[in-house]
Design a protein around this motif. Structure first.
Motif, PDB file in Angstrom:
ATOM      1  N   THR A  96      10.897 -10.431  11.919  1.00 36.91           N
ATOM      2  CA  THR A  96      12.024 -11.346  11.779  1.00 36.91           C
ATOM      3  C   THR A  96      12.287 -11.690  10.311  1.00 36.91           C
ATOM      4  OG1 THR A  96      11.569 -12.315  13.953  1.00 36.91           O
ATOM      5  CG2 THR A  96      12.932 -13.608  12.441  1.00 36.91           C
ATOM      6  N   LEU A  97      11.223 -12.001   9.595  1.00 35.50           N
ATOM      7  CA  LEU A  97      11.358 -12.322   8.168  1.00 35.50           C
ATOM      8  C   LEU A  97      11.963 -11.159   7.394  1.00 35.50           C
ATOM      9  CD1 LEU A  97       7.951 -14.137   7.481  1.00 35.50           C
ATOM     10  CD2 LEU A  97      10.222 -15.188   7.643  1.00 35.50           C
ATOM     11  N   CYS A 157      15.440  -4.303  13.363  1.00 37.91           N
ATOM     12  CA  CYS A 157      15.795  -4.979  14.621  1.00 37.91           C
ATOM     13  C   CYS A 157      15.373  -4.159  15.842  1.00 37.91           C
ATOM     14  CB  CYS A 157      17.292  -5.250  14.674  1.00 37.91           C
ATOM     15  SG  CYS A 157      17.855  -6.532  13.531  1.00 37.91           S
ATOM     16  N   LEU A 158      15.518  -2.843  15.752  1.00 38.03           N
ATOM     17  CA  LEU A 158      15.074  -1.981  16.843  1.00 38.03           C
ATOM     18  C   LEU A 158      13.570  -2.098  17.060  1.00 38.03           C
ATOM     19  CD1 LEU A 158      17.199   1.251  16.171  1.00 38.03           C
ATOM     20  CD2 LEU A 158      17.488  -0.394  18.054  1.00 38.03           C
ATOM     21  N   SER A 159      12.810  -2.200  15.967  1.00 35.91           N
ATOM     22  CA  SER A 159      11.353  -2.358  16.103  1.00 35.91           C
ATOM     23  C   SER A 159      11.012  -3.696  16.754  1.00 35.91           C
ATOM     24  CB  SER A 159      10.671  -2.234  14.738  1.00 35.91           C
ATOM     25  OG  SER A 159      10.902  -3.362  13.911  1.00 35.91           O
ATOM     26  N   VAL A 192       6.004   1.165  15.367  1.00 34.85           N
ATOM     27  CA  VAL A 192       5.428   1.607  14.092  1.00 34.85           C
ATOM     28  C   VAL A 192       6.406   2.542  13.382  1.00 34.85           C
ATOM     29  CG1 VAL A 192       3.595   2.997  13.040  1.00 34.85           C
ATOM     30  CG2 VAL A 192       3.033   1.289  14.795  1.00 34.85           C
ATOM     31  N   PHE A 193       6.931   3.514  14.120  1.00 33.58           N
ATOM     32  CA  PHE A 193       7.887   4.462  13.540  1.00 33.58           C
ATOM     33  C   PHE A 193       9.118   3.730  13.010  1.00 33.58           C
ATOM     34  CE2 PHE A 193      11.678   7.085  13.919  1.00 33.58           C
ATOM     35  CZ  PHE A 193      11.310   8.241  13.246  1.00 33.58           C
ATOM     36  N   LEU A 194       9.626   2.774  13.773  1.00 30.99           N
ATOM     37  CA  LEU A 194      10.878   2.106  13.418  1.00 30.99           C
ATOM     38  C   LEU A 194      10.721   1.195  12.203  1.00 30.99           C
ATOM     39  CD1 LEU A 194      12.081   1.307  17.035  1.00 30.99           C
ATOM     40  CD2 LEU A 194      13.181   2.892  15.439  1.00 30.99           C
ATOM     41  N   TRP A 195       9.635   0.415  12.141  1.00 30.95           N
ATOM     42  CA  TRP A 195       9.529  -0.479  10.982  1.00 30.95           C
ATOM     43  C   TRP A 195       9.122   0.277   9.715  1.00 30.95           C
ATOM     44  CZ3 TRP A 195       5.896  -3.202  14.697  1.00 30.95           C
ATOM     45  CH2 TRP A 195       4.562  -2.790  14.575  1.00 30.95           C
TER      46      TRP A 195
END
Length: 439
Positions: free
Chosen positions: A316-317, A409-411, A251-254
């Motif tokens: 991914t999108l 990508c990390l998320s 959640v934090f990453l995206w």
């Protein structure tokens, strides 16, 4: 067992009220600070960040308090009613002060009280949906809640067009009619919620004959008293705790990736592509429209594929679109298509991530888990303007989309290892029955 669309829509009136206010806050409070009080961009930005900073503490606190509440109106409803009343009073007071005074200290003081009042009922209002919806239906229900919130924001945008008349001097703009229209909307929507959703009664009714209301990952732990039962309800197995931690990191990453783009894109198009006169707005509007149109279809897809797979597709999108935008040497019309895909990906994430978080705990601790979800999303919105802003200023504006690509990508990586909070995909022949709109 089917998703009750009517009840879900009525529950969504609480979120509609909240989004109507925040649309005004995000659009007009900066203008009041800049033009009426004469603040620079740095001070205005600092004050506008107060809501995210306060949310880190207020949303988990009031979410947990609502878990422990036990009134004749239910757990969440008292917080929703009290928060709405206080917010409306403070909101109208704030606009009145801005209209008749140049006392910045008083304005900021009332603004802080208003943000606290909004914090009182944000987590409880959001928690109402999973509390009254079986775990298997929460993605579909969350799609409706998000759509209701968007309609609240659209209402405010329409009212801005109707009531906000241009003044010869920007500082003399009269916000009173607009504030009254928004305050009345907040009161009416919450009144509809109160008179149509008897929370206390429904808490028992929605569980009658429903096996596994809270999902597969919940351990039914009791206690000798209410306090001990609440503490036990928050205890997770080691595997579920690991999944929850990874999901909250995701959640934090995206949010870090997405909010960097939405907050800096207006400057990016100017500095990198040399565009002027609000040329960025079309892309952001297309992303928002695509997300709104995708909410309900994403609910259907989630029922077929499962929440985790749908989120991974969404990430991914968005990652592909971030990378594609980073490689564009100059603006062209294909960017609108990329932002439409970003909107669809964001809908896939938004509709499913919150139900996954609350699906790892019992209903009695939904407020706590709602607070955790908002803590990590708000932390990202505090962190990313600072970190991405540093890169934009000291490295290059072209770091924006690579920055978003990396964090996206990390998320994806952290999300791959989440093993809980999902629901079993619905069989193809039962998907339409799963979302029966007549119920």
């Amino acid at each position: 067992m089917k998703l009750n669309y009517k009840r879900t829509i009525l529950i969504g009136f609480a979120f509609m009220s909240i989004c109507a206010f925040w649309q005004f806050y995000d659009n007009e409070i900066p203008k009041i600070l800049t033009y009426h009080f004469g603040l620079g961009e740095t001070l205005t930005g600092t004050i506008m960040a107060f809501d995210n900073v306060l949310a880190l503490f207020l949303l988990p606190m009031f979410g947990t308090l609502s878990d422990k509440a036990n009134t004749r109106l239910g757990k969440r409803m008292p917080f929703i009613l009290i928060g709405t009343v206080l917010s409306v009073i403070l909101f109208l007071s704030l606009i009145y002060i801005a209209h008749v005074s140049t006392n910045l200290q008083l304005f900021i003081f009332i603004l802080l009280l208003l943000l606290v009042a909004m914090g009182i009922y944000r987590s409880p209002a959001v928690s109402l949906m999973p509390e009254l919806t079986p775990a298997v239906h929460r993605s579909g229900a969350n799609a409706i809640i998000n759509l209701m919130g968007t309609l609240g924001a659209v209402y405010t945008l329409i009212m801005i067009k109707v009531f906000l008349k241009s003044a010869a001097v920007e500082a003399e703009t009269n916000y009173t009619p607009l504030a009254i229209a928004i305050a009345a909307f907040m009161v009416i929507t919450v009144a509809i919620l109160f008179f149509t959703i008897p929370e206390k009664k429904l808490m028992s009714e929605v569980r009658e004959g429903v096996e596994n209301f809270d999902g597969d990952d919940v351990r039914e732990l009791t206690g000798k008293d209410e306090d001990e039962a609440y503490q036990n309800a928050g205890k997770l197995s080691q595997d579920v705790f690991r999944s929850l931690t990874l999901l909250l990191c995701s959640v934090f990453l995206w949010f870090t990736a997405y909010n960097a783009v939405t907050t800096a894109f207006s400057r990016y198009v100017t500095e990198v592509w040399g565009l002027r006169n609000g040329a960025y707005a079309d892309c952001l509007m297309i992303a928002m429209i695509a997300a709104v149109l995708s909410y309900i279809p994403v609910g259907f897809v989630s029922a077929k594929l499962g929440r985790k797979k749908t989120i991974l597709i969404g990430i991914t999108l968005m990652s592909i679109c971030y990378l594609s935008a980073a490689l564009m040497p100059q603006y062209n019309a294909s960017l609108n298509f990329l932002f439409a895909i970003i909107g669809i990906g964001w809908a896939a994430i938004n509709v499913n991530s919150y139900p996954m978080v609350v699906g790892m705990g019992e209903s009695r601790v939904i407020g706590k888990y709602t607070g955790l979800y908002y803590t990590f999303s708000m932390a990202a919105q505090v962190f990313t303007p600072i970190f991405s802003g540093f890169l934009l200023e000291h490295v290059s504006y072209r770091t924006l989309f690579p920055y978003a690509f990396v964090f996206s990508c990390l998320s994806f990586i952290t999300m791959l290892f989440v093993k809980h909070g999902d629901v079993k995909p619905t069989a193809k022949k039962n998907v339409l029955e799963h979302f029966d709109v007549d119920n």
